[in-house]
Design a protein around this motif. Structure first.
Motif, PDB file in Angstrom:
ATOM      1  N   ILE A 338      52.767  62.939  26.996  1.00 13.40           N
ATOM      2  CA  ILE A 338      52.414  63.239  28.390  1.00 13.40           C
ATOM      3  C   ILE A 338      53.363  64.288  28.970  1.00 13.40           C
ATOM      4  N   LEU A 339      54.657  64.113  28.725  1.00 13.01           N
ATOM      5  CA  LEU A 339      55.625  65.090  29.237  1.00 13.01           C
ATOM      6  C   LEU A 339      55.399  66.464  28.619  1.00 13.01           C
ATOM      7  N   MET A 340      55.062  66.488  27.341  1.00 13.03           N
ATOM      8  CA  MET A 340      54.805  67.763  26.681  1.00 13.03           C
ATOM      9  C   MET A 340      53.628  68.492  27.338  1.00 13.03           C
ATOM     10  N   MET A 341      52.558  67.766  27.629  1.00 10.75           N
ATOM     11  CA  MET A 341      51.394  68.393  28.264  1.00 10.75           C
ATOM     12  C   MET A 341      51.733  68.902  29.662  1.00 10.75           C
ATOM     13  N   LEU A 342      52.523  68.127  30.409  1.00 11.58           N
ATOM     14  CA  LEU A 342      52.890  68.547  31.763  1.00 11.58           C
ATOM     15  C   LEU A 342      53.784  69.777  31.747  1.00 11.58           C
ATOM     16  N   ARG A 349      48.742  77.959  33.325  1.00  6.16           N
ATOM     17  CA  ARG A 349      47.469  77.322  33.021  1.00  6.16           C
ATOM     18  C   ARG A 349      46.693  78.088  31.957  1.00  6.16           C
ATOM     19  N   ARG A 350      46.905  79.381  31.865  1.00  3.86           N
ATOM     20  CA  ARG A 350      46.187  80.189  30.873  1.00  3.86           C
ATOM     21  C   ARG A 350      46.673  79.826  29.464  1.00  3.86           C
ATOM     22  N   GLY A 351      45.733  79.451  28.634  1.00  2.97           N
ATOM     23  CA  GLY A 351      46.073  79.083  27.266  1.00  2.97           C
ATOM     24  C   GLY A 351      46.706  77.712  27.135  1.00  2.97           C
ATOM     25  N   PHE A 352      46.645  76.894  28.195  1.00  2.00           N
ATOM     26  CA  PHE A 352      47.291  75.577  28.181  1.00  2.00           C
ATOM     27  C   PHE A 352      46.779  74.713  27.027  1.00  2.00           C
ATOM     28  N   LEU A 353      45.470  74.662  26.833  1.00  2.00           N
ATOM     29  CA  LEU A 353      44.896  73.800  25.793  1.00  2.00           C
ATOM     30  C   LEU A 353      45.333  74.262  24.407  1.00  2.00           C
ATOM     31  N   GLU A 358      49.056  73.739  19.617  1.00  2.00           N
ATOM     32  CA  GLU A 358      50.028  74.397  18.745  1.00  2.00           C
ATOM     33  C   GLU A 358      51.340  73.625  18.702  1.00  2.00           C
ATOM     34  N   HIS A 359      51.774  73.105  19.846  1.00  2.57           N
ATOM     35  CA  HIS A 359      53.018  72.328  19.870  1.00  2.57           C
ATOM     36  C   HIS A 359      52.906  71.096  18.968  1.00  2.57           C
ATOM     37  N   ILE A 360      51.778  70.411  19.034  1.00  3.66           N
ATOM     38  CA  ILE A 360      51.595  69.210  18.210  1.00  3.66           C
ATOM     39  C   ILE A 360      51.552  69.575  16.729  1.00  3.66           C
ATOM     40  N   ILE A 361      50.842  70.647  16.413  1.00  9.35           N
ATOM     41  CA  ILE A 361      50.771  71.090  15.007  1.00  9.35           C
ATOM     42  C   ILE A 361      52.150  71.471  14.492  1.00  9.35           C
ATOM     43  N   ASP A 362      52.907  72.224  15.307  1.00  7.36           N
ATOM     44  CA  ASP A 362      54.266  72.602  14.900  1.00  7.36           C
ATOM     45  C   ASP A 362      55.132  71.361  14.669  1.00  7.36           C
ATOM     46  N   GLY A 363      54.967  70.363  15.523  1.00  4.31           N
ATOM     47  CA  GLY A 363      55.733  69.132  15.357  1.00  4.31           C
ATOM     48  C   GLY A 363      55.387  68.408  14.077  1.00  4.31           C
ATOM     49  N   LEU A 364      54.107  68.322  13.759  1.00  2.00           N
ATOM     50  CA  LEU A 364      53.687  67.666  12.520  1.00  2.00           C
ATOM     51  C   LEU A 364      54.176  68.428  11.296  1.00  2.00           C
ATOM     52  N   VAL A 365      54.088  69.749  11.336  1.00  2.00           N
ATOM     53  CA  VAL A 365      54.570  70.564  10.213  1.00  2.00           C
ATOM     54  C   VAL A 365      56.059  70.312   9.986  1.00  2.00           C
ATOM     55  N   PHE A 366      56.824  70.300  11.077  1.00  5.52           N
ATOM     56  CA  PHE A 366      58.260  70.059  10.949  1.00  5.52           C
ATOM     57  C   PHE A 366      58.536  68.680  10.361  1.00  5.52           C
ATOM     58  N   ALA A 367      57.816  67.653  10.843  1.00  8.01           N
ATOM     59  CA  ALA A 367      58.043  66.290  10.367  1.00  8.01           C
ATOM     60  C   ALA A 367      57.770  66.175   8.870  1.00  8.01           C
ATOM     61  N   PHE A 368      56.680  66.781   8.402  1.00  6.55           N
ATOM     62  CA  PHE A 368      56.349  66.675   6.982  1.00  6.55           C
ATOM     63  C   PHE A 368      57.265  67.525   6.119  1.00  6.55           C
TER      64      PHE A 368
END
Length: 524
Positions: A338-342, A349-353, A358-368
């Motif tokens: 939730i904090l990440m989205m906020l 607002r442009r490109g928010f979605l 991208e932030h979530i994908i980058d996080g998953l890539v880093f974790a793996f």
């Protein structure tokens, strides 16, 4: 001898696999290949089918991924949050206060340990790691502490001291006491004392052997070097502004009070804070709004996680049941998302979605990248646990599932001499062996049962022996000596190879456990 005669070829294959993996670690080599081969051998010996052995290689890693994915996801979401905070410069502002406290690497080491211990006492340490690692590790590294020293401090204090006593939630002493037929409060009090002894020895030795010689002069260069260090330990090109949440060069300059005046996009220190600037493109109003959001989330983020801590310790405030373990990690991950989205929305607002995804994908890539190699190793040790072996070995529901690890320990327990010293260290060793599967708590019923059975012969309280076994199991499997435990979360945030952390922790933790056992014998 009856127990030894009940062992099957699968038991011996599993034992050979454990010895091979431990020997490989001692020789500082990667243990993925021995783990895969051992999984194959155990499955073939258990089923008598080559096809089952081949399938077990895949099912072992799949089962490990299922068991450990909560850790992967917490790291991914916290990394995504840090990406969002970095976009608005809020990560810089959150680190700055800790710079005043962590005046050098030596102080930073013990502050990290103290804060991790206090937080982890109230809820298990895996969800505490993101809270500590996201904000305090960069500050500690800026102060001169090495990444390995930071990981060691968190692991010893959280996964070692706090989890091995479990003094607040009391799950571990409850299991040990029930199995040993002892008073739970007595086990908890004894375990608390022993955890302090083991932790003090381990922290002291780690400081002397690892931290003392690696402390650097405080400065921005420490963070820049940390960011440039790749997962394999080789230097990577200098980080650019658009890279993920661990691009700390800009953060370092801000915490040191520096200003960036380069003409390219950079982080500028404005009014004592940090803000993303694009000279000639961002006006004063936009600058002011950006700085406002940066200041807002630099305060909101720590307060949000402070609220999480309060809810975990006092869930009745919101009318919830006790929150622990996986539930606590889920709460941390949800708040981070939730904090990440906020924060991402506040930066534009442009490109928010798209930026959020991208932030979530980058996080998953880093974790793996940080932890992916752990899966086949964990898969082998899950073959030795009856709760997961059935899936890996292809055993149909309702059929007997062997518990290879526990049955091996039970078979060897008959050879422990009946004296306080031998019994105490035998129970400690038994706990450490059961902790090899990386769970920590799974071996407590066995160590508790052995403690209750051996206490009269050794003329020692069952509660004391149960606490010793609890120390061995949880310190080993909880996340200080085993690379496929929650230690991977600690090293993931510190950005150090998990096996390097295991090697640094091995001797201090072993000495700490020996010292705690000697104290237990002395007070019994």
């Amino acid at each position: 001898m009856h127990l030894l005669s009940s062992l099957t070829p699968a038991h011996y294959c599993y034992l050979i696999g454990v010895v091979a993996i431990i020997a490989t670690m001692i020789f500082r080599a990667n243990v993925v290949v021995p783990a895969i081969l051992a999984t194959f051998a155990v499955a073939v010996a258990s089923s008598g089918k080559l096809l089952t052995g081949l399938q077990a290689i895949f099912m072992g890693s799949l089962t490990a991924a299922h068991e450990l994915f909560n850790i992967f996801l917490v790291i991914a979401l916290m990394t995504a949050l840090l990406n969002g905070l970095r976009e608005i410069g809020a990560d810089v502002r959150m680190v700055r206060p800790f710079k005043r406290i962590m005046v050098n690497g030596h102080v930073a080491f013990f502050i990290l340990a103290l804060i991790t211990y206090l937080i982890s006492l109230f809820f298990w340490p895996t969800p505490a790691v993101p809270l500590v690692g996201a904000i305090l590790i960069p500050a500690a590294i800026y102060a001169g502490l090495s990444p390995l020293g930071a990981a060691a401090a968190i692991a010893i204090a959280g996964q070692g001291m706090a989890l091995s006593s479990d003094y607040v939630i009391k799950v571990a002493p409850g299991i040990s006491a029930k199995a040993a037929g002892a008073d739970m409060l007595t086990v908890a009090n004894t375990a608390f004392l022993l955890s302090i002894v083991a932790g003090a020895v381990a922290l002291g030795m780690t400081w002397f052997m690892t931290v003392r010689r690696s402390v650097r002069k405080p400065g921005a260069a420490n963070l820049i070097s940390w960011e440039a260090q790749g997962e394999s330990g080789t230097a990577e090109p200098a980080p650019q502004l658009h890279q993920g949440s661990f691009a700390k060069a800009e953060l370092a300059r801000s915490t040191s009070g520096g200003h960036l005046n380069e003409p390219q996009p950079a982080l500028a220190s404005a009014g004592g804070g940090a803000a993303l600037t694009m000279p000639g493109m961002i006006g004063g109003a936009a600058m002011s709004r950006h700085e406002m959001w940066s200041k807002t989330f630099s305060v909101v983020t720590p307060l949000a996680f402070l609220a999480v801590v309060i809810v975990m310790t006092r869930p009745q405030i919101i009318g919830a049941d006790t929150i622990r373990g996986g539930d606590a990690a889920a709460l941390i991950g949800g708040v981070a998302a939730i904090l990440m989205m906020l924060t991402t929305l506040s930066s534009g607002r442009r490109g928010f979605l798209d930026r959020t995804a991208e932030h979530i994908i980058d996080g998953l890539v880093f974790a793996f990248k940080a932890m992916g190699a752990v899966l086949p190793i964990a898969g082998f040790f899950f073959v030795g646990d009856s709760s997961t072996a059935g899936t890996i070995l292809g055993i149909a529901p309702g059929q007997h599932v062997p518990s290879l690890l526990f049955e091996l320990v039970q078979a060897c327990s008959q050879f422990i001499p009946q004296s306080p010293v031998f019994v105490s260290f035998g129970v400690l060793l038994t706990g450490m062996v059961t902790g090899i599967d990386g769970s920590g708590f799974a071996g407590l019923p066995l160590t508790g049962s052995l403690s209750g059975a051996l206490a009269p012969m050794a003329h020692m309280p069952a509660a004391t022996l149960a606490a010793i076994g609890q120390m061995g199991a949880v310190w080993t499997g909880g996340g200080t000596l085993i690379a496929w435990s929650s230690l991977i979360a600690v090293t993931g945030f510190a950005r150090v190879p998990v096996l390097e952390a295991v090697r640094a922790l091995f001797l201090p933790v072993i000495c700490g456990l020996i010292a705690a056992t000697v104290v237990a014998i002395a007070i019994s």
